[in-house]
Write a protein that holds these residues in place. Structure first.
Motif, PDB file in Angstrom:
ATOM      1  N   UNK A 287      50.477  46.854   6.413  1.00 33.96           N
ATOM      2  CA  UNK A 287      51.062  47.974   5.879  1.00 33.96           C
ATOM      3  C   UNK A 287      50.153  48.592   4.755  1.00 33.96           C
ATOM      4  N   UNK A 288      49.363  49.623   5.014  1.00 29.48           N
ATOM      5  CA  UNK A 288      48.378  50.229   4.199  1.00 29.48           C
ATOM      6  C   UNK A 288      49.338  51.269   3.268  1.00 29.48           C
ATOM      7  N   UNK A 289      49.609  51.075   1.948  1.00 32.76           N
ATOM      8  CA  UNK A 289      50.329  51.719   1.207  1.00 32.76           C
ATOM      9  C   UNK A 289      49.592  52.693   0.493  1.00 32.76           C
ATOM     10  N   UNK A 290      49.397  53.998   0.476  1.00 32.97           N
ATOM     11  CA  UNK A 290      48.714  55.065  -0.161  1.00 32.97           C
ATOM     12  C   UNK A 290      49.430  56.384  -0.239  1.00 32.97           C
ATOM     13  N   UNK A 291      48.527  57.274  -0.173  1.00 27.50           N
ATOM     14  CA  UNK A 291      49.275  58.962  -0.276  1.00 27.50           C
ATOM     15  C   UNK A 291      50.270  58.858   1.000  1.00 27.50           C
ATOM     16  N   UNK A 292      49.833  58.135   2.039  1.00 29.21           N
ATOM     17  CA  UNK A 292      50.671  58.019   3.199  1.00 29.21           C
ATOM     18  C   UNK A 292      50.883  56.600   3.543  1.00 29.21           C
ATOM     19  N   UNK A 293      51.459  56.050   4.433  1.00 30.52           N
ATOM     20  CA  UNK A 293      51.531  54.558   4.941  1.00 30.52           C
ATOM     21  C   UNK A 293      51.018  54.592   6.243  1.00 30.52           C
ATOM     22  N   UNK A 294      50.174  53.822   6.710  1.00 25.84           N
ATOM     23  CA  UNK A 294      49.794  53.337   7.925  1.00 25.84           C
ATOM     24  C   UNK A 294      50.310  52.112   8.353  1.00 25.84           C
ATOM     25  N   UNK A 295      50.977  51.727   9.466  1.00 27.13           N
ATOM     26  CA  UNK A 295      51.449  50.261   9.704  1.00 27.13           C
ATOM     27  C   UNK A 295      50.844  50.082  11.097  1.00 27.13           C
ATOM     28  N   UNK A 296      49.613  48.803  10.990  1.00 26.81           N
ATOM     29  CA  UNK A 296      48.788  48.491  11.953  1.00 26.81           C
ATOM     30  C   UNK A 296      48.920  47.043  12.637  1.00 26.81           C
TER      31      UNK A 296
END
Length: 546
Positions: A287-296
């Protein structure tokens, strides 16, 4: 052979460069360059107004990172530039720009500079939702085999919806463009003088499956002139970690690095972060938690996951199926609350205590029992990416009373993003894609209340990566592979990934209380997002008409 690589991460508001030791992954020096124009949502740099839901960027801002952040990072590392063997870079995606055949952005042409559609459309440009809906309806009606690999819906954030919007609203710009290209691929082109395309963006954002894009027959059914897009997407398609070329003499002068230094093919920010987090093995979700979140994550097989942003063979690392899902607004929601809705007295109190405003809100909200604020929010301020993939949706907050305090709203927003993440994880597991481990990276991992909430809501240990620039580190790992230091991304990741800073474990009592609140979130989610009520869509239509 030299000992170092440089990784570049072109984010939403800034570009970051980091110098990394090839053998150990140690980060030796870094630099950040804020984009002078940031995100263009209301006006172009020359003053022209933009409609609602637009988000553009200036390619000149990205170029500046090359000659400002790279030399600064090398200087901070205290190394000899001659010892740098590779450069890798990533960018937000789908961030798409139209260019001439030589790579000149149309936004830099005097005759087109005042035309909004000539500018790069940032990932969070959501004004193409109606085009995305038509693409989805046509693909479903024709039974296109690629549609289920995107969760059954095409996103407004992706390449085809954005280019169709340009064709319909400014056909001259569409036809003047000789190339349509992702920002990461354009930047690699600037560095090595060779046009390449990264397989991740082509698959996840370009709808390229089984060796081809959607057919010209399909495109013509959307618009008779749309098949002209296909030749504008040409270019060698390279897998993650491939060598795109070497630094040109001009790029060497920009960066201060040796001419001919290996340049890796471009990447998507969240995707390259998987290598930095050591999360490339099947079952490890990042889970890349930033302005949005991407789950890879990677898996050994292809499964159709409703609402997933895409499943692409070799899209994250070679030899495996890469999956992406995500949330369109996370850090952006928190920033909105701080900038637009928080009473001024809280900033004054934070200054008095000598702490950042978010830290003050966390401290005030942390000890409240789960559900004690009586609030529930939907994290749709920037639309919904997964699992509904509908950017005509908007944020919802229920349960307000005259006793509600600002820190309680803050906590409800934090919790809403955690509930959104749980919705995604449950969709993966319901489709038979196991999630054995969850790792978090990104700027929001500095918020300890947020990490605690996520662990409790998701009912899973949450491992946190110890790096300030995870995507830049991931791009450095790609550079090491492109330079020949490692045979593949998985091997390089095993040697160079960042260590874990900490692990958050769920508290059983809080987790049980969150189960009850999450059930209410799902009821609200389905009511507003799955047709129980069309009020959010009607409000958006009224806003456009006004």
């Amino acid at each position: 052979m030299g000992r170092y690589v440089v990784g570049l991460d072109f984010g939403t508001l800034s570009g970051r460069a980091v110098v990394v030791d090839v053998a150990t992954g140690a980060e030796l020096g870094s630099a950040v360059h804020e984009y002078p124009n940031g995100v263009l949502t209301e006006r172009l740099p020359d003053g022209g107004p933009l409609p609602p839901d637009w988000a553009l960027q200036d390619p000149a801002d990205h170029r500046e990172v090359l000659w400002k952040a790279v030399p600064a990072a090398v200087g901070a590392a205290g190394i000899d530039p001659a010892d740098v063997v590779g450069v890798g870079l990533d960018a937000t995606s789908c961030t798409l720009l139209p260019t001439r055949a030589d790579g000149t952005p149309l936004a830099q042409l005097t005759v087109l500079r005042e035309r909004p559609h000539a500018w790069p459309k940032l990932w969070k440009h959501h004004a193409a939702q109606r085009q995305a809906d038509r693409i989805t309806a046509l693909a479903a009606g024709r039974g296109e085999s690629w549609l289920p690999r995107y969760g059954g819906r095409v996103s407004a954030e992706w390449q085809l919806a954005k280019t169709l919007q340009v064709l319909e609203e400014d056909p001259e710009v569409f036809h003047r463009a000789e190339r349509w290209i992702e920002t990461a691929d354009w930047l690699v082109w600037q560095l090595c003088g060779r046009l390449t395309r990264n397989a991740s963006a082509a698959g996840f954002k370009g709808l390229r499956q089984d060796g081809r894009y959607p057919t010209s027959d399909f495109l013509a059914a959307l618009h008779p002139e749309l098949p002209a897009l296909l030749p504008k997407l040409d270019g060698p398609l390279l897998a993650p970690g491939s060598r795109a070329g070497g630094l040109t003499a001009q790029a060497a002068r920009w960066t201060g690095l040796p001419e001919g230094t290996a340049v890796a093919v471009g990447g998507i920010d969240a995707h390259v972060t998987a290598a930095a987090a050591g999360a490339v093995e099947p079952g490890r979700m990042l889970a890349v938690l930033g302005t949005s979140t991407c789950l890879i994550m990677n898996a050994d097989s292809c499964r159709e996951v409703p609402g997933v942003c895409g499943v692409v063979e070799g899209g994250v690392t070679a030899g495996r199926w890469g999956y992406e899902a995500g949330q369109s607004g996370v850090g952006d929601i928190f920033a909105w609350y701080l900038d637009r809705a928080l009473p001024a007295g809280y900033a004054e109190e934070a200054r008095r205590r000598g702490v950042p405003v978010p830290a003050l809100l966390d401290a005030l909200a942390a000890d409240q029992p789960v559900g004690g604020h009586g609030l529930l929010a939907l994290d749709w301020h920037s639309g919904n990416r997964s699992v509904l993939m509908d950017h005509e949706l908007s944020g919802v907050l229920v349960g307000l009373t005259l006793a509600t305090r600002p820190e309680e709203i803050w906590r409800a927003l934090l919790e809403a993003t955690a509930f959104g993440a749980r919705t995604v994880v449950e969709a993966f597991e319901a489709a038979g894609v196991r999630v054995d481990e969850l790792t978090a990276a990104g700027g929001l991992t500095a918020n300890r209340l947020l990490l605690r909430v996520y662990a409790d809501v998701l009912r899973r240990p949450l491992h946190v990566v110890d790096t300030a620039h995870p995507a830049a580190l991931g791009s450095a790992i790609q550079a090491a592979v492109a330079a020949g230091a490692y045979p593949d991304v998985a091997t390089a990741s095993a040697a160079m990934a960042a260590p874990r800073r900490e692990t958050w474990y769920p508290d059983p009592t809080r987790a049980a209380a969150y189960d009850e609140l999450y059930a209410e979130y799902r009821a609200l989610h389905d009511h507003f997002g799955r047709g129980g009520s069309e009020v959010l869509h009607r409000l958006r239509a009224l806003r456009r008409r006004a």
